[in-house]
Motif scaffolding. Structure first.
Motif, PDB file in Angstrom:
ATOM      1  N   LEU A   2       0.688  -1.237  -0.173  1.00  0.00           N
ATOM      2  CA  LEU A   2       0.120   0.082  -0.041  1.00  0.00           C
ATOM      3  C   LEU A   2       0.771   1.320   0.105  1.00  0.00           C
ATOM      4  N   SER A 170      -6.792  -5.331  -6.917  1.00  0.00           N
ATOM      5  CA  SER A 170      -7.569  -5.238  -5.503  1.00  0.00           C
ATOM      6  C   SER A 170      -6.531  -5.880  -4.506  1.00  0.00           C
ATOM      7  N   THR A 171      -6.348  -5.592  -3.332  1.00  0.00           N
ATOM      8  CA  THR A 171      -5.672  -5.839  -2.122  1.00  0.00           C
ATOM      9  C   THR A 171      -6.642  -6.139  -1.179  1.00  0.00           C
ATOM     10  N   LEU A 173      -6.929  -6.674   3.203  1.00  0.00           N
ATOM     11  CA  LEU A 173      -6.156  -6.848   4.541  1.00  0.00           C
ATOM     12  C   LEU A 173      -7.016  -7.483   5.471  1.00  0.00           C
TER      13      LEU A 173
END
Length: 183
Positions: A2, A170-171, A173
């Motif tokens: 990020l 897309s990430t 977490l």
């Protein structure tokens, strides 16, 4: 990885989470008053309310146009919620999930089906862009689905963040619980 900007946004979203978490209880009471006695209208079914807003946030709907959102604003199935560059939003839904959006986010409220007596239903949303934090609600975990342009997330009693970048990558977490990710 990020960017510093995205990490800052997640920090601000976390602060909103801590500051507004008590509103879940208030929402359950308000939602029962709002939904009780109302006949559902296809495509305009009430599914939640706005619990907190900072900056500029609107909702778009194909048949009802745009609305500026404030605290207490009603959210309907098939609405598309958009935060501007200064916008943060907290939404509470009738089956108790909490969603937080950061700046420059676009989220479609695809479908919410909830029957408190059977605990079966469906919760489907699509995050096209931006940062979102999700807290699952009272339905069984298998009913929750979050789609992004590049993946689908299944939720298992959890808290997680999703970042969708401009290039649609897309990430996810994970903060607590478990998720399944597929594309």
């Amino acid at each position: 990885m990020l960017t510093v900007f995205e990490q800052g946004i997640l920090t601000n979203v976390s602060k909103l989470v801590r500051a507004m978490y008590w509103r879940r209880i208030v929402f359950v009471i308000v939602a029962s008053l709002l939904v009780g006695g109302q006949a559902p209208v296809p495509d305009r079914q009430l599914i939640g309310v706005v619990a907190g807003v900072q900056g500029s946030v609107i909702t778009e709907h194909a048949t009802n146009g745009n609305r500026v959102l404030g605290v207490g604003a009603k959210l309907y199935q098939n609405d598309t919620v958009k935060t501007r560059e200064d916008g943060f939003l907290e939404m509470l839904f009738i089956d108790e999930p909490v969603l937080k959006l950061g700046p420059r986010a676009t989220l479609k409220l695809d479908q919410l089906i909830f029957n408190p007596h059977s605990r079966h239903g469906k919760f489907a949303i699509s995050l096209d862009r931006g940062i979102m934090r999700f807290f699952s609600g009272s339905q069984p975990s298998e009913v929750y689905r979050v789609k992004t342009p590049s993946l689908t997330i299944g939720i298992k009693g959890t808290i997680f963040d999703v970042v969708v970048r401009r290039d649609k990558a897309s990430t996810v977490l994970l903060r607590k619980g478990a998720v399944t990710v597929s594309n």
